[in-house]
Design a protein around this motif. Structure first.
Motif, PDB file in Angstrom:
ATOM      1  N   THR A 314      -2.573   3.474  10.788  1.00 41.45           N
ATOM      2  CA  THR A 314      -2.945   2.998   9.359  1.00 41.45           C
ATOM      3  C   THR A 314      -2.824   1.419   8.830  1.00 41.45           C
ATOM      4  OG1 THR A 314      -1.410   5.089   8.818  1.00 41.45           O
ATOM      5  CG2 THR A 314      -1.889   3.307   7.129  1.00 41.45           C
ATOM      6  N   SER A 315      -4.046   1.116   8.451  1.00 40.11           N
ATOM      7  CA  SER A 315      -4.186  -0.239   8.072  1.00 40.11           C
ATOM      8  C   SER A 315      -3.063  -0.727   7.246  1.00 40.11           C
ATOM      9  CB  SER A 315      -5.657  -0.521   7.634  1.00 40.11           C
ATOM     10  OG  SER A 315      -5.745  -0.038   6.234  1.00 40.11           O
ATOM     11  N   ILE A 316      -2.899  -2.178   7.306  1.00 36.11           N
ATOM     12  CA  ILE A 316      -1.824  -2.653   6.358  1.00 36.11           C
ATOM     13  C   ILE A 316      -2.378  -2.481   4.801  1.00 36.11           C
ATOM     14  CG2 ILE A 316      -2.658  -5.025   6.338  1.00 36.11           C
ATOM     15  CD1 ILE A 316       0.979  -3.968   6.901  1.00 36.11           C
ATOM     16  N   GLU A 317      -3.710  -2.531   4.874  1.00 35.09           N
ATOM     17  CA  GLU A 317      -4.135  -2.470   3.382  1.00 35.09           C
ATOM     18  C   GLU A 317      -4.026  -0.930   2.811  1.00 35.09           C
ATOM     19  OE1 GLU A 317      -5.974  -5.645   5.403  1.00 35.09           O
ATOM     20  OE2 GLU A 317      -6.089  -3.614   5.812  1.00 35.09           O
ATOM     21  N   ASP A 318      -4.082  -0.073   3.663  1.00 34.05           N
ATOM     22  CA  ASP A 318      -3.971   1.493   3.054  1.00 34.05           C
ATOM     23  C   ASP A 318      -2.332   1.630   2.882  1.00 34.05           C
ATOM     24  OD1 ASP A 318      -6.600   1.801   3.241  1.00 34.05           O
ATOM     25  OD2 ASP A 318      -6.688   2.821   4.848  1.00 34.05           O
ATOM     26  N   GLY A 319      -1.760   1.308   3.838  1.00 37.62           N
ATOM     27  CA  GLY A 319      -0.296   1.400   3.674  1.00 37.62           C
ATOM     28  C   GLY A 319       0.287   0.806   2.617  1.00 37.62           C
ATOM     29  N   ILE A 320       0.056  -0.307   2.314  1.00 36.89           N
ATOM     30  CA  ILE A 320       0.591  -1.333   1.405  1.00 36.89           C
ATOM     31  C   ILE A 320       0.144  -0.439  -0.187  1.00 36.89           C
ATOM     32  CG2 ILE A 320       0.433  -3.442   0.043  1.00 36.89           C
ATOM     33  CD1 ILE A 320       2.571  -3.499   2.058  1.00 36.89           C
ATOM     34  N   ASN A 321      -1.251  -0.369  -0.132  1.00 37.51           N
ATOM     35  CA  ASN A 321      -1.578   0.418  -1.427  1.00 37.51           C
ATOM     36  C   ASN A 321      -0.777   1.844  -1.822  1.00 37.51           C
ATOM     37  OD1 ASN A 321      -3.513  -1.366  -2.267  1.00 37.51           O
ATOM     38  ND2 ASN A 321      -5.333  -0.409  -1.019  1.00 37.51           N
ATOM     39  N   SER A 322      -0.552   2.487  -0.801  1.00 42.79           N
ATOM     40  CA  SER A 322       0.067   3.715  -1.004  1.00 42.79           C
ATOM     41  C   SER A 322       1.637   3.294  -1.326  1.00 42.79           C
ATOM     42  CB  SER A 322       0.459   4.660   0.355  1.00 42.79           C
ATOM     43  OG  SER A 322      -0.842   4.981   0.784  1.00 42.79           O
ATOM     44  N   PHE A 323       2.270   2.104  -0.941  1.00 42.22           N
ATOM     45  CA  PHE A 323       3.702   1.784  -1.253  1.00 42.22           C
ATOM     46  C   PHE A 323       3.645   1.167  -2.646  1.00 42.22           C
ATOM     47  CE2 PHE A 323       6.590  -1.383  -2.216  1.00 42.22           C
ATOM     48  CZ  PHE A 323       7.836  -0.701  -2.147  1.00 42.22           C
ATOM     49  N   VAL A 324       2.769   0.593  -3.151  1.00 42.21           N
ATOM     50  CA  VAL A 324       2.518  -0.286  -4.491  1.00 42.21           C
ATOM     51  C   VAL A 324       2.297   1.180  -5.291  1.00 42.21           C
ATOM     52  CG1 VAL A 324       1.447  -1.665  -5.672  1.00 42.21           C
ATOM     53  CG2 VAL A 324       2.282  -2.294  -3.611  1.00 42.21           C
ATOM     54  N   ASN A 325       1.411   1.873  -4.898  1.00 40.28           N
ATOM     55  CA  ASN A 325       1.035   3.242  -6.189  1.00 40.28           C
ATOM     56  C   ASN A 325       2.519   3.872  -6.267  1.00 40.28           C
ATOM     57  OD1 ASN A 325      -1.378   2.175  -6.488  1.00 40.28           O
ATOM     58  ND2 ASN A 325      -2.290   3.765  -4.917  1.00 40.28           N
ATOM     59  N   TRP A 326       3.400   3.988  -5.300  1.00 40.33           N
ATOM     60  CA  TRP A 326       4.549   4.692  -5.514  1.00 40.33           C
ATOM     61  C   TRP A 326       5.331   3.957  -6.293  1.00 40.33           C
ATOM     62  CZ3 TRP A 326       9.296   2.933  -3.876  1.00 40.33           C
ATOM     63  CH2 TRP A 326      10.331   3.774  -4.083  1.00 40.33           C
ATOM     64  N   TYR A 327       5.531   2.572  -5.885  1.00 38.34           N
ATOM     65  CA  TYR A 327       6.443   1.815  -6.686  1.00 38.34           C
ATOM     66  C   TYR A 327       6.170   1.666  -8.342  1.00 38.34           C
ATOM     67  CZ  TYR A 327       9.199  -2.343  -7.551  1.00 38.34           C
ATOM     68  OH  TYR A 327      10.194  -3.095  -8.307  1.00 38.34           O
ATOM     69  N   LYS A 328       4.635   1.772  -8.648  1.00 40.12           N
ATOM     70  CA  LYS A 328       4.423   1.605  -9.830  1.00 40.12           C
ATOM     71  C   LYS A 328       4.872   3.006 -10.677  1.00 40.12           C
ATOM     72  CE  LYS A 328       0.579  -1.658  -9.439  1.00 40.12           C
ATOM     73  NZ  LYS A 328      -0.725  -1.899  -9.475  1.00 40.12           N
ATOM     74  N   THR A 329       4.591   3.987  -9.956  1.00 35.47           N
ATOM     75  CA  THR A 329       4.950   5.384 -10.596  1.00 35.47           C
ATOM     76  C   THR A 329       6.407   5.568 -10.578  1.00 35.47           C
ATOM     77  OG1 THR A 329       2.803   6.062  -9.675  1.00 35.47           O
ATOM     78  CG2 THR A 329       4.643   7.970 -10.372  1.00 35.47           C
ATOM     79  N   HIS A 330       7.173   4.985  -9.633  1.00 34.00           N
ATOM     80  CA  HIS A 330       8.427   5.618  -9.586  1.00 34.00           C
ATOM     81  C   HIS A 330       9.540   4.785 -10.253  1.00 34.00           C
ATOM     82  CE1 HIS A 330       7.086   8.566  -7.077  1.00 34.00           C
ATOM     83  NE2 HIS A 330       7.919   9.455  -7.219  1.00 34.00           N
ATOM     84  N   LEU A 331       9.053   3.252 -10.132  1.00 29.75           N
ATOM     85  CA  LEU A 331      10.150   2.281 -10.708  1.00 29.75           C
ATOM     86  C   LEU A 331       9.501   1.663 -11.925  1.00 29.75           C
ATOM     87  CD1 LEU A 331      10.653   2.517  -7.640  1.00 29.75           C
ATOM     88  CD2 LEU A 331      12.191   0.629  -7.890  1.00 29.75           C
ATOM     89  N   SER A 332       8.217   1.474 -12.042  1.00 32.18           N
ATOM     90  CA  SER A 332       7.796   0.644 -13.255  1.00 32.18           C
ATOM     91  C   SER A 332       8.043   1.504 -14.409  1.00 32.18           C
ATOM     92  CB  SER A 332       6.337   0.272 -13.124  1.00 32.18           C
ATOM     93  OG  SER A 332       6.486  -0.886 -12.010  1.00 32.18           O
ATOM     94  N   ASN A 333       7.913   2.893 -14.123  1.00 30.06           N
ATOM     95  CA  ASN A 333       7.894   3.872 -15.280  1.00 30.06           C
ATOM     96  C   ASN A 333       9.251   4.456 -15.420  1.00 30.06           C
ATOM     97  OD1 ASN A 333       5.120   3.453 -15.612  1.00 30.06           O
ATOM     98  ND2 ASN A 333       4.531   5.206 -14.596  1.00 30.06           N
ATOM     99  N   HIS A 334      10.158   3.963 -14.663  1.00 25.27           N
ATOM    100  CA  HIS A 334      11.818   4.062 -15.016  1.00 25.27           C
ATOM    101  C   HIS A 334      12.060   5.617 -14.432  1.00 25.27           C
ATOM    102  CE1 HIS A 334      12.108   0.352 -16.639  1.00 25.27           C
ATOM    103  NE2 HIS A 334      11.275   0.584 -17.642  1.00 25.27           N
ATOM    104  N   HIS A 335      11.169   6.381 -13.533  1.00 22.76           N
ATOM    105  CA  HIS A 335      11.471   7.824 -12.808  1.00 22.76           C
ATOM    106  C   HIS A 335      12.637   7.660 -12.042  1.00 22.76           C
ATOM    107  CE1 HIS A 335       7.268   9.133 -13.949  1.00 22.76           C
ATOM    108  NE2 HIS A 335       7.816   8.899 -14.972  1.00 22.76           N
ATOM    109  N   LEU A 336      12.724   6.391 -11.653  1.00 20.33           N
ATOM    110  CA  LEU A 336      13.910   6.123 -10.547  1.00 20.33           C
ATOM    111  C   LEU A 336      14.430   4.716 -10.781  1.00 20.33           C
ATOM    112  CD1 LEU A 336      15.524   7.171  -8.014  1.00 20.33           C
ATOM    113  CD2 LEU A 336      13.391   6.198  -6.664  1.00 20.33           C
ATOM    114  N   VAL A 337      15.657   4.523 -10.972  1.00 15.82           N
ATOM    115  CA  VAL A 337      16.168   3.202 -11.598  1.00 15.82           C
ATOM    116  C   VAL A 337      16.865   2.654 -10.179  1.00 15.82           C
ATOM    117  CG1 VAL A 337      17.708   1.828 -12.660  1.00 15.82           C
ATOM    118  CG2 VAL A 337      16.393   3.822 -14.132  1.00 15.82           C
ATOM    119  N   ILE A 338      16.624   1.593  -9.598  1.00 17.12           N
ATOM    120  CA  ILE A 338      17.015   0.785  -8.579  1.00 17.12           C
ATOM    121  C   ILE A 338      17.878  -0.683  -8.932  1.00 17.12           C
ATOM    122  CG2 ILE A 338      16.790   0.020  -5.888  1.00 17.12           C
ATOM    123  CD1 ILE A 338      16.379   2.963  -6.168  1.00 17.12           C
ATOM    124  N   LYS A 339      19.145  -0.754  -8.712  1.00 13.62           N
ATOM    125  CA  LYS A 339      19.537  -2.019  -9.070  1.00 13.62           C
ATOM    126  C   LYS A 339      19.144  -3.065  -8.053  1.00 13.62           C
ATOM    127  CE  LYS A 339      23.568   0.451 -10.673  1.00 13.62           C
ATOM    128  NZ  LYS A 339      24.972   1.004 -10.207  1.00 13.62           N
TER     129      LYS A 339
END
Length: 339
Positions: A314-339
């Protein structure tokens, strides 16, 4: 070479099931129809909300059973093994983190040495078919030879965390030699991806960049890491469960593998990949190398390719895109609150 597939009639015991790799591995096994017994003490090394969110995913599966307990509690562990006919053990529970081991060494000895010994004893006395356990690229310490090979000597750890992981490998060798317990060690190289650990650099970098806050770049950015995407890690582990050569080695059923991307990335290039995925430039603050850190990690993976026909890709670009998409969905939208 014909590879065996996962046997969904067997019972899999996954320690650290609420952890990053543990959750993803358990999920893959459950998707294959396997019964998984998860075990985790849900410690507060990082926000327990994230561990609970991972468990919520696993609890959706009918064949998942969870025990909130510590590996140090040998009596509880013994009861779990007596009550279930566990076939395969994947030990991923450990006190993680290089820098934290400088501040809190006792946590590492209890979890990574005492708890690990208890796992070895369970495997010995309950005739477990195969023990796979997490080691780490940290065992290579300040080795100058690259890429890092499992044939290299690893006698110079630069953190207590690394020393405990090397100890795990030595302890496994002893149990494989004395009691013929089949053990496969997994030296993971900087694993990243969705539901990853918040103490990892890529996670804190993403958060800081999105929030417009500065990031700390150590050794002035002159560092290299063999970043490995979580799906590649799981693919490698799944293949090794049924196809590790230790299962047919009656003399010494013991082997160690590197599981890494086999392509070290410069830290500044890694940060750039995050910037591209986030769509925002990082504010960088440069610092010297931290105690316990190493300059470069680089996995030699020819054994993995030869034995189970697998190489992470898995390329670093593909892997990081997947992570950032998850981060935006779960944390930026407050579906998951991490201190």
């Amino acid at each position: 070479m014909d590879l065996k597939t996962i046997d969904n009639e067997k019972i899999y015991f996954v320690t650290g099931a609420a952890g990053f790799i543990g959750m993803h591995l358990s999920k893959r096994l459950l998707e294959n129809g396997c019964k998984v017994i998860g075990y985790d003490n849900l410690n507060d090394y990082y926000d327990v909300n994230l561990k609970k969110a991972r468990l919520d995913i696993l609890n959706e599966y009918e064949k998942f059973v969870f025990h909130k307990a510590d590996l140090v509690d040998k009596n509880y562990l013994e009861k779990v093994f007596k009550d279930s006919k566990i076939n395969i053990v994947i030990n991923l529970a450990a006190q993680a983190g290089v820098r934290y081991s400088i501040d809190n060494p006792d946590a590492y000895i209890q979890s990574n040495i005492v708890g690990y010994l208890n796992i070895l004893e369970m495997c010995r006395h309950h005739k477990v078919e195969h023990l796979l356990y997490a080691s780490s690229s940290s065992v290579y310490g300040a080795n100058k030879k690259i890429p890092f090979s499992t044939e290299d000597r690893v006698d110079n750890p630069v953190s207590l965390y690394a020393a405990t992981k090397k100890s795990n490998e030595l302890m496994a060798h002893t149990y494989s030699h004395l009691y013929k317990v089949p053990t496969t060690g997994l030296r993971f190289f900087t694993v990243y991806g969705p539901y990853g650990r918040p103490d990892m650099a890529y996670y804190s970098f993403t958060k800081a960049i999105m929030d417009g806050k500065p990031i700390k770049v150590f050794n002035n950015g002159d560092m290299y890491r063999d970043f490995t995407y979580i799906d590649d890690i799981i693919d490698g582990v799944i293949r090794l469960i049924e196809n590790s050569p230790v299962l047919s080695n009656k003399e010494l059923p013991y082997k160690i593998y590197n599981i890494g991307n086999n392509k070290p990335e410069k830290l500044l290039d890694f940060i750039q990949a995050i910037e591209m995925a986030v769509g925002k430039e990082a504010i960088k603050e440069y610092y010297p190398m931290q105690p316990g850190d190493v300059y470069q990690t680089y996995a030699e993976v020819s054994d993995l390719v030869q034995d189970v026909l697998f190489k992470p890709d898995t390329s670093i670009e593909d892997g990081i895109n997947s992570f950032v998409n998850w981060y935006k969905t779960h944390l930026s939208n407050h579906h998951l609150v991490i201190k």
